[in-house]
Design an enzyme around this catalytic site. Structure first.
Site, PDB file in Angstrom:
ATOM      1  N   THR A 252     -16.294  53.534  12.133  1.00  0.00           N
ATOM      2  CA  THR A 252     -15.078  52.890  11.615  1.00  0.00           C
ATOM      3  C   THR A 252     -14.806  51.563  12.319  1.00  0.00           C
ATOM      4  O   THR A 252     -14.166  50.676  11.735  1.00  0.00           O
ATOM      5  CB  THR A 252     -13.841  53.802  11.730  1.00  0.00           C
ATOM      6  OG1 THR A 252     -13.511  54.012  13.104  1.00  0.00           O
ATOM      7  CG2 THR A 252     -14.087  55.144  11.055  1.00  0.00           C
TER       8      THR A 252
ATOM      9  N   VAL B 195     -11.484  49.867   9.557  1.00  0.00           N
ATOM     10  CA  VAL B 195     -11.363  50.718   8.371  1.00  0.00           C
ATOM     11  C   VAL B 195     -11.559  52.169   8.807  1.00  0.00           C
ATOM     12  O   VAL B 195     -12.652  52.721   8.724  1.00  0.00           O
ATOM     13  CB  VAL B 195     -12.385  50.307   7.295  1.00  0.00           C
ATOM     14  CG1 VAL B 195     -12.195  51.137   6.030  1.00  0.00           C
ATOM     15  CG2 VAL B 195     -12.240  48.819   6.977  1.00  0.00           C
ATOM     16  N   HIS B 196     -10.460  52.778   9.276  1.00  0.00           N
ATOM     17  CA  HIS B 196     -10.555  54.137   9.818  1.00  0.00           C
ATOM     18  C   HIS B 196     -10.537  55.190   8.707  1.00  0.00           C
ATOM     19  O   HIS B 196     -11.579  55.667   8.267  1.00  0.00           O
ATOM     20  CB  HIS B 196      -9.427  54.376  10.820  1.00  0.00           C
ATOM     21  CG  HIS B 196      -9.565  53.600  12.090  1.00  0.00           C
ATOM     22  ND1 HIS B 196     -10.684  53.665  12.890  1.00  0.00           N
ATOM     23  CD2 HIS B 196      -8.715  52.738  12.705  1.00  0.00           C
ATOM     24  CE1 HIS B 196     -10.528  52.873  13.943  1.00  0.00           C
ATOM     25  NE2 HIS B 196      -9.342  52.301  13.849  1.00  0.00           N
ATOM     26  N   ASP B 197      -9.363  55.569   8.251  1.00  0.00           N
ATOM     27  CA  ASP B 197      -9.259  56.699   7.320  1.00  0.00           C
ATOM     28  C   ASP B 197      -9.980  56.482   5.991  1.00  0.00           C
ATOM     29  O   ASP B 197     -10.574  57.425   5.450  1.00  0.00           O
ATOM     30  CB  ASP B 197      -7.791  57.053   7.096  1.00  0.00           C
ATOM     31  CG  ASP B 197      -7.129  57.594   8.359  1.00  0.00           C
ATOM     32  OD1 ASP B 197      -7.848  57.885   9.332  1.00  0.00           O
ATOM     33  OD2 ASP B 197      -5.895  57.734   8.373  1.00  0.00           O
TER      34      ASP B 197
END
Length: 320
Positions: free
Chosen positions: A197, A243-245
């Site tokens: 991420t 851009v994690h989740d």
């Protein structure tokens, strides 16, 4: 056929971005949104989930989940990152109708996966408390879910070891005991952590262009991202955000975006390294080994970030 998912989340700015992504993707059927504490209190996270579900006609069942970790003392909402109520400067109305399923999230997960064995993937992008409670409530759930995909953890790939401590990622740190239960259970877990991420980035320019191109949805993503980008600018010194989740959603939509490695995973549950995730990646024999008896899980170690960004862009534009 579309992949059925139960989306376990603590909305959350990047959670909102991920929910819209899941809603937009034609090959994902978001059956339910189960809520958990984390980025906000369980009250705020549940209100935010209902708000997003209603505002964008997602059509998911919303289910309230755990209000705190299994064992450790609560860390508290990440106000500095996500704002007072979780969505930055955007606030769900206090009179937002809270239309939720009466069951606790872990019971809902159990009953839905029993009713649809092998069809539902659990996608978890917050603390893993609801999943651990589901394991305790119904051990057979490991045979009924299709897969578990989580956003969390960090394994040191390309130097990405932690974001809440030098060695821990925030979702795992919030409830390390739950995470250790989830990773050592006999179901297949895909871990989409900081190792990938942190390789994908929504720049300020990308979000500006998305606002201009994607109508009300693009405007909303831009609005909620203002607080997030302010945090990144002040604390990390960049114009944009990781851009994690949405990366966990991207894995469900297109696993070919990621390279994974296999091996059992454990979580440190006490002391200064609490929340640290460690994967055993070799086949060597050790006299003291509390990894090898557990199922090997998949950890994402590489991502095709340009393809992921294009997939997000195209999907959000389809909602405009």
């Amino acid at each position: 056929m579309a992949e059925k998912i139960i989306f376990d989340t603590d909305p959350g700015i990047d959670d909102a971005m991920a929910l819209l992504f899941a809603h937009a993707l034609p090959n994902i059927d978001m059956v339910a949104i189960t809520t958990v504490y984390g980025n906000g209190t369980i009250e705020d996270c549940t209100r935010n989930a209902c708000f997003l579900n209603d505002k964008f006609n997602m059509g998911a069942t919303v289910v309230r989940g755990a209000e705190g970790p299994i064992t450790r003392e609560p860390v508290g909402p990440t106000v500095v990152v996500h704002g007072e109520h979780g969505l930055g400067t955007v606030e769900a109305p206090m009179d937002q109708p809270i239309n939720i399923d009466p069951r606790p999230a872990h019971v809902y997960m159990s009953e839905m996966t029993r009713a649809h064995p092998g069809e539902i993937t659990l996608v978890a992008v917050g603390p893993l408390t609801n999943l651990a409670l589901a394991l305790e409530y119904d051990p057979e759930i490991v045979h009924n879910v299709k897969e578990v995909v989580i956003m969390g953890a960090a394994f040191g790939k390309q130097g990405h070891s932690g974001n809440i401590s030098p060695v821990a990622e925030a979702n795992i740190y919030d409830d390390p005991h739950a995470a250790d239960q989830v990773f050592t259970a006999d179901w297949h877990v895909v871990i989409v952590g900081l190792d990938v991420t942190h390789q994908t980035f929504f720049t300020g320019d990308y979000l500006d262009k998305l606002r201009d191109a994607a109508g009300d949805v693009g405007q909303f993503i831009w609005d909620v991202s203002r607080f997030y980008l302010k945090f990144y600018s002040e604390r990390v010194g960049v114009n944009g955000c990781h851009v994690h989740d949405p990366s966990a959603v991207a894995y469900v939509a297109d696993p070919s975006l990621f390279t994974t490695r296999k091996g059992p995973v454990r979580v440190v549950t006490e002391g200064p390294a609490i929340g640290m995730t460690i994967q055993k990646t070799d086949d060597k024999f050790y006299h003291h080994d509390q990894w090898s008896s557990n199922r090997a899980q998949s950890v994402c170690v590489e991502v095709e970030n340009e393809r992921l960004l294009k997939l997000y862009w195209d999907s959000i534009l389809s909602l405009a």
